[in-house]
Design a protein around this motif. Structure first.
Motif, PDB file in Angstrom:
ATOM      1  N   HIS B 141     -18.022  24.673  -6.443  1.00 11.58           N
ATOM      2  CA  HIS B 141     -17.089  23.500  -6.403  1.00 11.58           C
ATOM      3  C   HIS B 141     -16.369  23.444  -7.650  1.00 11.58           C
ATOM      4  O   HIS B 141     -16.516  22.739  -8.544  1.00 11.58           O
ATOM      5  CB  HIS B 141     -17.683  22.238  -6.085  1.00 11.58           C
ATOM      6  CG  HIS B 141     -18.608  22.285  -4.925  1.00 11.58           C
ATOM      7  ND1 HIS B 141     -17.883  22.134  -3.639  1.00 11.58           N
ATOM      8  CD2 HIS B 141     -20.043  22.739  -4.791  1.00 11.58           C
ATOM      9  CE1 HIS B 141     -19.108  22.265  -2.754  1.00 11.58           C
ATOM     10  NE2 HIS B 141     -20.072  22.557  -3.634  1.00 11.58           N
ATOM     11  N   PRO B 142     -15.275  24.231  -7.795  1.00 12.47           N
ATOM     12  CA  PRO B 142     -14.270  24.282  -9.049  1.00 12.47           C
ATOM     13  C   PRO B 142     -14.013  22.634  -9.060  1.00 12.47           C
ATOM     14  O   PRO B 142     -13.563  22.015  -8.106  1.00 12.47           O
ATOM     15  CB  PRO B 142     -12.974  24.979  -8.603  1.00 12.47           C
ATOM     16  CG  PRO B 142     -13.596  25.887  -7.849  1.00 12.47           C
ATOM     17  CD  PRO B 142     -14.438  25.353  -6.818  1.00 12.47           C
ATOM     18  N   GLY B 143     -13.979  22.162 -10.500  1.00 16.51           N
ATOM     19  CA  GLY B 143     -13.360  20.904 -10.698  1.00 16.51           C
ATOM     20  C   GLY B 143     -14.343  19.820 -10.368  1.00 16.51           C
ATOM     21  O   GLY B 143     -14.189  18.737 -10.310  1.00 16.51           O
ATOM     22  N   ARG B 144     -15.645  20.114 -10.183  1.00 21.27           N
ATOM     23  CA  ARG B 144     -16.742  19.425  -9.524  1.00 21.27           C
ATOM     24  C   ARG B 144     -16.924  18.048 -10.836  1.00 21.27           C
ATOM     25  O   ARG B 144     -16.736  18.518 -11.907  1.00 21.27           O
ATOM     26  CB  ARG B 144     -18.012  20.114  -9.027  1.00 21.27           C
ATOM     27  CG  ARG B 144     -19.101  20.320 -10.159  1.00 21.27           C
ATOM     28  CD  ARG B 144     -20.395  20.514  -9.616  1.00 21.27           C
ATOM     29  NE  ARG B 144     -20.622  21.791  -9.063  1.00 21.27           N
ATOM     30  CZ  ARG B 144     -21.459  22.334  -8.284  1.00 21.27           C
ATOM     31  NH1 ARG B 144     -22.505  21.242  -7.994  1.00 21.27           N
ATOM     32  NH2 ARG B 144     -21.464  23.407  -7.849  1.00 21.27           N
TER      33      ARG B 144
END
Lengths: 598, 598
Positions: B141-144
């Motif tokens: 999850h990029p930007g998690r």
């Protein structure tokens, strides 16, 4: 075929054991076990943590440990059950000084495995439930002190004008769980921790860290997580819990306190422990010293030529802050265990260019599969519903002899390989070197034997398989230059960040550091079963070396492990310490020789 | 005589009720109840807390509240039982929007009492046990954001750039318990508390204070005290627990924040709440405002001529620090309730010369006897062993209509009088004026009706009986001079310390103070049942006025009471707020007129 119910079989077997022991008949007692049998005792008879393997050893243990303990009142607890030819039941018993609980498995009317554990010392029972303290002293008591006044007095005096019976070095979950048990047993103890607040050892880890074990496996003693607690605790949430736990359990926790040296006076039977508390040197003089410095106590940072010339950021995983600020940077992470994978994934999510360096083959288990195949029967919501509480699960787990465990685990990992075949094929295709342990016995045995070499996959493996996390496998790092890493095969990777996710050194490294090289060698290696597999040299020990039990250095103890072990084995270590404080005789059976220097 | 088992009787009765309700037959449904019957509903059908008393009222409630709620799936939970001609069982049911739980008592095949409570709104169930959150989001999850980042963001934004749905004024156990329930229901809420830390309202009380209720009665929602928690919590220990609870339950708790004013915009349907947080004015704009300022919110300090001339220490019990420094001093304590007695005893133990001024007769119950006769069946270790958990006990308690309660309590206090006859005789002989309530119905009814007038004896009564605490009874204070207290009979007592243990004003005093006199009068009196006994004027209400349910001021709610009430009724208040937030229709049945100005 016997017409008897499982309950009758177990009850009759226990009665027979009781009679044999009562008449002092070790041979008769041993004859109730099959040849290839196991009696695992946690402190109740041996004042040790030891497994007698095979009928001959078992007879010896009966003769020299069980008979002198004057056991009695062997009886079944609840009903016994039968499945697959094995009859099993929970059991109770007493010794001359304690009450015990255990588990028995019969095959063909004879015992295959027997677990005996000490639950409490008679006359020193914890006050709980119906025997809990009243809290307020009713009636009239001139000069009475309130709870707060007593607590403040204790905090002001303990370690200053009065001495604790025990000093625990290390205030992670291990030291905290043991501290709580000792508190409940009225054993004065101080926990010494270099970080400021309880939980800081979690807070200071990389920011994406969550526990890889599920909540049912992670409870602390006495106070369970509430039912809405997440399955996998984020690190800062578990840190808050530990901090709160220390407060409500009223532990004497000295934060911002570093232990400098410790030495044991063999005449006075007393330790001299030099600490620096909030910058001020102090001397503690406990009777017992427990090192709970953690499996992850001393970072293992390999020495690589040229390290000192590197112009970017270089640190051990224990110092890695997380991915913030590394967007667009080139990162090389050396190591392919839990930390290595977690750190790589977080860096990739942040937009870094990431390469993982795999030095040796690694066991990867997908979290969902692992939970389902390995833990679900014991530590899960379903297990709870089936009546397997965390306490019961701990005992079931303890009832399986370490010698037998691999044979039980191999088929589980065979199933895992099948179920996740496609996943493993993709990883292998990407060049990732997989293993399932030297004897294919899986993750938990790797953990017990060497405490390293595995990743519980929560997403990073897909990134590796897809090539998003680049992989450099099977080749060592030869040199580090100003802006790159050079490998043994001559290849070179540019790098702005190098993380050594290279694990930790054995916790008895602390003995040499705090006490002396001599004592470290006298005590020998910590952890490991003697399985003669990678990083766990033989000979076979059958129990974890030096953990939670007497060592060859009088009054020196090791405590630690994961949350499950910290919870369960703190029970046995705390009872050993309490017995010594109360002057109860604690003859230790089964101290083996030390085979490995620290 | 019926041959049917209790389980059959209850099951058939529930089936008959279900059929009558399904065909819209209020008369038929009401005919299943005896004439003198009670249906107590906690939110599930009435969106109110109300008891229909007698068959006519009950039929009305069925017609106007139960039928429109489209109930279904009425069924027995577990087995029913029978004792003394009453058949009873636990029941489940559903409405168009919610699930419910309740309790039924049958006499001669017809219902005598029925309790229905809402447990959860369908589609908005709390995540717990098998539905608990995972904690870590597996996968990539990029930007998690981590748990900590999300938590910090919420703390930074809520009340600043985003508005909470609910503001709770008062961060004692009431506000905290409600805050926890709202948190679990994902209702954004801020708790506003003038003290710095959770628990401070306990910490700041006199130092000898311990809870007078036992631990089984005192649990907070979701996280029970551990099994070794003392029976009667010392005040500082309960304070630490509350502080820890706020942390681990992730409540948005604004300490050091004073609420100054609040006003409701009838058009925007929004409150404007002016607070000062850490000295800085801020405006909150919630949809709902809950006053959880406590039964003990505003000290009742009578105005006595000459008070201002007194040269010694004079304060209300809420400001009394405890006995330290009063050794050898002359103390006059005005009031003979719990605080008055506790403060007198502590002063006497310290070596002060103590006089208690009893203004009116007082109910005294010895703690051990009270626990044994009144609470043991529901809130005790024995009750737990018998399967009566705290949650079950709350429901049993709730199932007894307030109208019936006195007749059940009178015999208990008759027994108490007998058992402790010698004790009461000694107290009476010392001049202490005793009562057991206007209708001899005892302590809990005094608490429900007026919240004052009793002492749970933990030792002070012996001091009174023995004359060690001197007693001045039945005569008012007329005047205070520089060094003495002058009574209506002309007698005069020298004094270095005067403590007014004179209780607290009704919590709706806060409405006038924070909102307006108009709103206070519109809402009317809080607390009390309308029993037409001392301090609880009629007419009969059948429920506590304005507590945990809609008031005549839209979007204004009152929450509080002891730990039991804070725990149990927070469930129903939180569900009412959640339903409104989600736009679920909440037609309120049974709002009576207001009979008393604030």
């Amino acid at each position: 075929m016997s017409e008897k119910t499982p309950t009758q079989q177990v009850s009759e077997w226990l009665a027979a054991l009781g009679r044999a022991l009562e008449r002092g008949d070790a041979a008769g007692a041993a004859a109730l076990f099959v040849d290839d049998s196991y009696w695992r005792d946690l402190v109740s008879f041996t004042w040790n943590i030891t497994t007698a393997e095979g009928n001959a050893k078992l007879r010896q243990m009966i003769e020299y440990a069980v008979l002198p303990s004057k056991s009695s009142a062997w009886r079944l607890d609840g009903k016994a059950s039968e499945a697959g030819g094995v009859t099993e039941g929970w059991i109770r018993f007493e010794t001359g000084v304690a009450r015990g609980y255990g588990h028995l498995r019969l095959i063909g009317g004879k015992a295959w495995t027997l677990l005996t554990t000490m639950t409490e010392l008679r006359g020193y029972e914890e006050h709980t439930g119906p025997t809990r303290d009243k809290g307020v002293e009713h009636g009239v008591h001139p000069g009475r002190k309130t709870w707060l006044e007593q607590r403040r007095q204790e905090e002001a005096e303990l370690g200053v004008t009065t001495q604790p019976y025990v000093v625990i070095v290390g205030g992670g979950q291990g030291g905290i769980a043991l501290g709580a048990r000792l508190r409940r047993l009225n054993v004065p103890a101080i926990i010494v921790e270099k970080n400021e607040r309880p939980g800081d050892s979690w807070r200071k880890r990389y920011k994406s860290l969550c526990l890889h074990d599920p909540v049912w496996y992670d409870h602390l003693p006495y106070l369970q997580f509430p039912e809405h607690w997440p399955v996998f605790s984020p690190k800062d949430k578990i840190a808050d819990w530990l901090e709160m736990y220390v407060k409500v359990m009223e532990l004497n926790y000295w934060g911002s306190t570093e232990c400098k040296t410790a030495s044991f006076d063999e005449v006075k039977k007393e330790w001299t422990v030099e600490v620096v508390r909030n910058g001020q040197p102090m001397t503690l003089r406990p009777r017992h010293l427990v090192l709970a410095t953690g499996m992850s106590g001393v970072p293992n940072l390999p020495s690589v030529p040229g390290m000192e010339t590197f112009k970017g950021d270089l640190h051990h995983s224990s110092k890695h802050p997380g991915p913030d600020g590394y967007k667009g940077k080139k990162a090389v992470v050396i190591g392919s265990g839990n930390s290595g994978h977690d750190i790589c994934a977080a860096l990739w999510e942040e937009g870094a260019d990431v390469t993982m360096v795999q030095r040796s083959s690694t066991l990867v288990a997908r979290s969902d599969t692992l939970m389902d195949l390995v833990l679900a029967g014991m530590y899960s919501e379903a297990a709870l519903t089936a009546g397997v509480t965390t306490d019961k699960a701990d005992l079931i787990f303890a009832s399986l002899p370490y010698k037998v465990l691999p044979s039980l685990q191999v088929p589980v990992y065979e199933e895992m390989k099948k179920r996740d075949a496609e996943f493993y094929a993709r990883l292998a295709k990407a060049g990732f070197k997989l293993d399932f342990g030297d004897d294919r016995s899986g993750l938990f045995l790797k953990y017990l034997r060497r405490g390293s070499g595995y990743y519980i996959d929560v997403g990073a493996s897909d990134l590796v398989a897809d090539g998003k996390i680049k992989l450099k496998s099977g080749v060592g790092v030869e040199r580090i230059k100003e802006h790159s890493v050079v490998f043994a095969d001559g290849s070179e990777l540019p790098a702005d960040l190098i993380v050594f996710a290279t694990g930790y050194r054995s916790m008895n490294g602390w003995v040499a550091r705090l006490i002396s090289k001599e004592v470290a060698d006298k005590v020998g290696k910590c952890w490991g079963l003697g399985s003669d597999t990678g990083n766990d040299p033989g000979p076979w020990e059958g129990e974890l070396r030096n953990m939670w039990k007497p060592t060859h250095q009088e009054a020196l103890w090791f405590h630690g492990g994961n949350l499950h072990q910290s919870r369960h084995y703190s029970q046995f270590l705390s009872l050993q310490l309490k017995a010594r404080m109360e002057g109860i005789s604690t003859p230790v059976y089964g101290m083996g020789p030390v085979h490995h220097l620290a």
